[in-house]
Design an enzyme around this catalytic site. Sequence first.
Site, PDB file in Angstrom:
ATOM      1  N   ASP A 134      42.552  37.423  27.993  1.00  0.00           N
ATOM      2  CA  ASP A 134      41.399  37.943  28.726  1.00  0.00           C
ATOM      3  C   ASP A 134      40.620  38.983  27.938  1.00  0.00           C
ATOM      4  O   ASP A 134      41.042  39.419  26.865  1.00  0.00           O
ATOM      5  CB  ASP A 134      41.870  38.522  30.076  1.00  0.00           C
ATOM      6  CG  ASP A 134      43.105  39.415  29.940  1.00  0.00           C
ATOM      7  OD1 ASP A 134      43.419  39.836  28.813  1.00  0.00           O
ATOM      8  OD2 ASP A 134      43.759  39.686  30.964  1.00  0.00           O
ATOM      9  N   ASN A 162      49.795  44.291  41.197  1.00  0.00           N
ATOM     10  CA  ASN A 162      49.508  43.425  42.353  1.00  0.00           C
ATOM     11  C   ASN A 162      49.858  41.965  42.063  1.00  0.00           C
ATOM     12  O   ASN A 162      49.491  41.072  42.814  1.00  0.00           O
ATOM     13  CB  ASN A 162      48.039  43.551  42.768  1.00  0.00           C
ATOM     14  CG  ASN A 162      47.081  43.135  41.658  1.00  0.00           C
ATOM     15  OD1 ASN A 162      47.495  42.635  40.610  1.00  0.00           O
ATOM     16  ND2 ASN A 162      45.791  43.340  41.877  1.00  0.00           N
ATOM     17  N   HIS A 167      48.945  40.239  39.323  1.00  0.00           N
ATOM     18  CA  HIS A 167      48.001  39.452  38.518  1.00  0.00           C
ATOM     19  C   HIS A 167      48.594  39.082  37.171  1.00  0.00           C
ATOM     20  O   HIS A 167      49.414  39.798  36.614  1.00  0.00           O
ATOM     21  CB  HIS A 167      46.628  40.129  38.399  1.00  0.00           C
ATOM     22  CG  HIS A 167      46.538  41.327  37.508  1.00  0.00           C
ATOM     23  ND1 HIS A 167      45.972  42.512  37.918  1.00  0.00           N
ATOM     24  CD2 HIS A 167      46.903  41.527  36.221  1.00  0.00           C
ATOM     25  CE1 HIS A 167      45.995  43.377  36.917  1.00  0.00           C
ATOM     26  NE2 HIS A 167      46.564  42.805  35.871  1.00  0.00           N
ATOM     27  N   GLU A 179      43.399  37.745  39.722  1.00  0.00           N
ATOM     28  CA  GLU A 179      43.750  38.654  40.806  1.00  0.00           C
ATOM     29  C   GLU A 179      44.281  37.884  42.018  1.00  0.00           C
ATOM     30  O   GLU A 179      44.094  36.671  42.120  1.00  0.00           O
ATOM     31  CB  GLU A 179      42.505  39.459  41.211  1.00  0.00           C
ATOM     32  CG  GLU A 179      41.928  40.341  40.095  1.00  0.00           C
ATOM     33  CD  GLU A 179      42.712  41.644  39.879  1.00  0.00           C
ATOM     34  OE1 GLU A 179      43.918  41.698  40.216  1.00  0.00           O
ATOM     35  OE2 GLU A 179      42.112  42.603  39.370  1.00  0.00           O
TER      36      GLU A 179
HETATM   37  C1  GLP Z   1      45.934  44.234  32.506  1.00  0.00           C
HETATM   38  C2  GLP Z   1      45.885  42.906  31.738  1.00  0.00           C
HETATM   39  C3  GLP Z   1      47.091  42.057  31.998  1.00  0.00           C
HETATM   40  C4  GLP Z   1      48.330  42.919  31.906  1.00  0.00           C
HETATM   41  C5  GLP Z   1      48.329  43.920  33.039  1.00  0.00           C
HETATM   42  C6  GLP Z   1      49.515  44.867  33.018  1.00  0.00           C
HETATM   43  O1  GLP Z   1      45.070  44.342  33.573  1.00  0.00           O
HETATM   44  N1  GLP Z   1      44.717  42.136  31.965  1.00  0.00           N
HETATM   45  O2  GLP Z   1      47.125  40.976  31.078  1.00  0.00           O
HETATM   46  O3  GLP Z   1      49.480  42.129  32.003  1.00  0.00           O
HETATM   47  O4  GLP Z   1      47.138  44.649  33.060  1.00  0.00           O
HETATM   48  O5  GLP Z   1      49.289  45.948  32.166  1.00  0.00           O
HETATM   49  P1  GLP Z   1      50.409  46.923  31.670  1.00  0.00           P
HETATM   50  O6  GLP Z   1      51.244  46.126  30.710  1.00  0.00           O
HETATM   51  O7  GLP Z   1      49.674  48.022  30.974  1.00  0.00           O
HETATM   52  O8  GLP Z   1      51.161  47.349  32.848  1.00  0.00           O
END
Ligand code: GLP
Length: 245
Positions: free
Chosen positions: A67, A136, A138, A143
């Site tokens: 992404d 959440n 995702h 989402e």
């Molecule tokens: C972001 C990314 C995800 C990631 C998630 C968790 O929003 N788009 O790909 O897995 O958050 O992030 P973190 O690893 O910092 O908890």
Amino acid sequence: MELIKAKDYREMCKLAAEKMIKLVMEKPNAVLGLATGSTPLGTYGFLKQDYEQNGTSYQQVTTFNLDEYVGLDGSHPQSYRYFMNKNLFSGIDIQLDNTYVPSGQVENMEEECLNYESLLRTKGPIDLQLLGIGRNGHIGFNEPGTSFQTNTHVVELTESTREANKRFFDSIEEVPTHAITMGISSIMESNEILLLVSGESKAPIVRDLFEKEQTEEIPATVLKSHPNVTVIADEEALSLLTEKV
Ligand code: GLP
């Protein structure tokens, strides 16, 4: 889903890196699906260290990132392109031309989604997709409520995701409101998926992932129907599971 329990963040990262290195050694032209966020950072650190010490080569490897924020150019320090260059690509011998991150700054975002999806089809399938998980549920930026049938698409970020990611920006206003993300269906086309989860803040979603039925309200539950998923989670992330593992 196979669950591997790690003692802590460091061990989780080490196990994940070992799996990725093994794949690249066995298949030098592997296609890797990569993720951003704080979770995979340590894994990328181990990959860079291994490259320096053992010379594992990524010359023929292709990567696809999940992404990107809409509106941020690849040179913006909070863009995922910048993150990948800084935290992984600059520390290994990968050819930057073989690293794909969707662009969040083209005029026609719909066209960018179609292009990314067709790149995935021509260069893919992804051999191993690394995933983190949002609080959440995702995956990528899919989402809650996203259809399991989606391909690469533009999404409006939820307030909770913007709130969770604001730590990387000066203020919440600077956190983009939209992102482009591989869809759930695009992710599910990977041959193998490796989900990493660490820390107490992820314990409730890990419990939901393992203990609730598959539902589009918790995007990561789609992984229950993929034939080859490994979850590497640390003790804190597993601390709320009813059945202790
Ligand atoms: C972001 C990314 C995800 C990631 C998630 C968790 O929003 N788009 O790909 O897995 O958050 O992030 P973190 O690893 O910092 O908890």
